[in-house]
Design an enzyme around this catalytic site. Structure first.
Site, PDB file in Angstrom:
ATOM      1  N   THR B  48       0.859  -1.181   0.000  1.00  0.00           N
ATOM      2  CA  THR B  48       0.000   0.000   0.000  1.00  0.00           C
ATOM      3  C   THR B  48       0.896   1.231   0.000  1.00  0.00           C
ATOM      4  O   THR B  48       1.876   1.295   0.749  1.00  0.00           O
ATOM      5  CB  THR B  48      -0.992   0.000   1.185  1.00  0.00           C
ATOM      6  OG1 THR B  48      -1.874   1.112   1.033  1.00  0.00           O
ATOM      7  CG2 THR B  48      -0.306   0.084   2.537  1.00  0.00           C
ATOM      8  N   GLU B  49       0.596   2.175  -0.869  1.00  0.00           N
ATOM      9  CA  GLU B  49       1.533   3.279  -1.103  1.00  0.00           C
ATOM     10  C   GLU B  49       1.702   4.193   0.115  1.00  0.00           C
ATOM     11  O   GLU B  49       2.655   4.944   0.198  1.00  0.00           O
ATOM     12  CB  GLU B  49       1.137   4.081  -2.350  1.00  0.00           C
ATOM     13  CG  GLU B  49      -0.232   4.738  -2.309  1.00  0.00           C
ATOM     14  CD  GLU B  49      -1.304   3.871  -2.941  1.00  0.00           C
ATOM     15  OE1 GLU B  49      -1.173   2.628  -2.903  1.00  0.00           O
ATOM     16  OE2 GLU B  49      -2.284   4.445  -3.470  1.00  0.00           O
ATOM     17  N   ASN B  50       0.758   4.122   1.069  1.00  0.00           N
ATOM     18  CA  ASN B  50       0.923   4.934   2.270  1.00  0.00           C
ATOM     19  C   ASN B  50       1.891   4.305   3.270  1.00  0.00           C
ATOM     20  O   ASN B  50       2.057   4.827   4.370  1.00  0.00           O
ATOM     21  CB  ASN B  50      -0.437   5.211   2.931  1.00  0.00           C
ATOM     22  CG  ASN B  50      -1.242   3.963   3.173  1.00  0.00           C
ATOM     23  OD1 ASN B  50      -1.512   3.219   2.236  1.00  0.00           O
ATOM     24  ND2 ASN B  50      -1.615   3.713   4.403  1.00  0.00           N
ATOM     25  N   GLY B  51       2.535   3.200   2.877  1.00  0.00           N
ATOM     26  CA  GLY B  51       3.677   2.773   3.668  1.00  0.00           C
ATOM     27  C   GLY B  51       3.612   1.429   4.350  1.00  0.00           C
ATOM     28  O   GLY B  51       4.006   1.314   5.515  1.00  0.00           O
ATOM     29  N   SER B  91       8.326   4.143   0.282  1.00  0.00           N
ATOM     30  CA  SER B  91       7.236   3.478  -0.426  1.00  0.00           C
ATOM     31  C   SER B  91       7.254   3.797  -1.918  1.00  0.00           C
ATOM     32  O   SER B  91       7.167   2.898  -2.766  1.00  0.00           O
ATOM     33  CB  SER B  91       5.903   3.917   0.185  1.00  0.00           C
ATOM     34  OG  SER B  91       4.834   3.427  -0.572  1.00  0.00           O
TER      35      SER B  91
END
Lengths: 221, 220
Positions: B48-51, B91
């Site tokens: 997930t790109e938020n980390g 990320s």
């Protein structure tokens, strides 16, 4: 003995003024320094330039600044999670510059790392590329994206020691770590404050040397 | 499986692009449905790109999970054993650096040159692109999951996108409820058909020019 940087929220927010460029981290409403935001509102600070990934959700976090029309211009990647921000942008009440999320990170990182910009393939052939230099490196095109910095960064920590060494928690880390590198003044709100020496040096994500003031959230909430 | 249709069919077929151990990024909405249709023996790691790597879906009712673990829509998510968290800069380094095997996204429009538009309809929406531009520019394989036509019946698979682009020339596959299209140097190839769907039906519902090979496989 390291000097304590723990101050009251009033003392910390006294460093934030109308018209400043403020770096505010957070993803949707996770890892957002909401207490420091409320402190800015209590001081009636306005006409802000905000650099953030998004604007939280309606009625929370950065959304509180949006609701009060305290933001003059916002640089961000996404506002879709806050209907009020979308309404203001569509109505022409809030000026927005959209930057792809990864590019936003890199531009702020460049601002904090003394770089003149970054070269990224993201956005080539899209409206984001308009007016920007395209630089070819070994046969591949990249966009030149310039650095971003702020006057103040507001940071949300899980744990901080009294000299400002910070540990973030899970996905609440998100933009906090980079945002803390790219402002002239860095204010941290921390869920827990511990004595200097209690944090494992290998676990520290933002060194205290970058932090100017710490607000203990246990004293505010 | 032959009775799978519509969005389920799109998710089922897309999930069958995944290989065991792949790091995959699934866009908000329909792409997350792929996890319901993973092939036997295929285990993927959800980025997930938020980390985080290793998201494991929403908690069951009453199940405690850490409120600081959220997915790309901001919803609380479980983190599986072996999962990890990191900052946004790291990320997007993973994403742009080609470490994500498959990126799955939705589309407003996609075209025969691999162009994608999914972030802005001028005058109508102003949500922003979020991480989509990086995800499409950086992943090894980009798969677009989309219903073949919009609500008015117009093809979403075009000769040329008309909306502002998310990325140019980055789409590899388009999976709809009618077919699988593969973007190649020779053009957009009709590689697979849904059960009961004819070449003629796909051609009549598609604005893009298609390459029709002699042998077309079934999506299931």
């Amino acid at each position: 003995m390291a000097k304590s940087k723990v101050v009251s929220i009033e003392t910390a927010i006294a460093n934030v003024h109308d018209g400043m460029t403020i770096l505010i981290p957070g993803f949707v409403n996770i890892g957002v320094p909401e207490t420091l935001i409320k402190g800015m509102i209590a001081n009636d600070i306005k006409s802000l330039n905000v650099i953030s990934n998004n604007t939280s959700v309606k009625g929370r976090g950065i959304g509180l600044l949006v609701h009060d029309h305290r933001i003059k211009h916002i640089t961000c990647s996404h506002i879709g999670s806050n209907t009020e921000t979308v309404e203001q942008v569509v109505a022409g009440e809030l000026d927005v510059t959209f930057v792809p999320q990864g590019t936003l990170c890199e531009r702020v990182r460049a601002g904090g790392a003394g770089l003149g910009g970054v070269l990224t393939p993201t956005g080539l052939g899209t409206p984001i590329a308009e007016g920007k230099d395209i630089i070819n490196v070994d046969g591949k095109d990249y966009l030149l994206e310039k650095p971003l910095r702020g006057n103040v960064a507001l940071i949300h920590a899980w744990k901080a020691d009294k000299m400002g060494n910070v540990v973030y928690h899970r996905t609440a880390r998100n933009f906090n770590q980079v945002w803390a590198t790219a402002a002239d003044w860095v204010i941290v709100e921390a869920e827990e404050i511990v004595e200097v020496g209690e944090l494992d040096p290998d676990q520290i994500m933002t060194p205290g040397a970058l932090v100017d003031q710490i607000v203990d959230l246990r004293g505010v909430k | 499986m032959a009775d799978i249709t519509g969005r389920d069919l799109i998710a089922y077929r897309t999930a069958h692009f995944f290989e065991d151990g792949d790091l995959v990024n699934l866009g908000i909405g329909m792409p997350t449905k792929c996890l319901d249709f993973l092939p036997e023996g295929v285990d993927v790691w959800v980025d997930t790109e938020n980390g985080a790597i290793g998201l494991a879906g929403a908690p069951d009712e009453g199940e405690w999970t850490d409120p600081d673990v959220v997915d790309a829509a901001g919803n609380v998510s479980k983190l599986r054993e072996g999962g990890c968290c990191f900052d946004s800069f790291t990320s997007f380094g993973f994403i742009r650096g080609g470490h994500v095997a498959v990126s799955v996204l939705g589309a407003y429009e996609v075209d025969q040159y691999g162009n994608l538009a999914n972030w802005m309809v001028p005058g109508k929406t102003a949500a922003g692109m979020g991480g989509a531009m990086d995800l499409v520019a950086g992943a090894k394989k980009v798969i677009i999951m989309t219903e073949h036509c919009d609500k008015k019946g117009a093809s979403k698979i075009l000769k040329r996108c008309t909306l502002p682009l998310t990325a140019a020339g980055e789409v590899d596959y388009i999976v709809s409820e009618l077919c699988v299209l593969h973007r190649t140097d020779a053009g957009l190839v009709l590689e697979e058909l849904a059960p009961g769907v004819s070449v003629e039906e796909v051609v009549s519902k598609t604005d893009a020019e298609l390459v029709i090979p002699a042998n077309i496989k079934s999506m299931i």
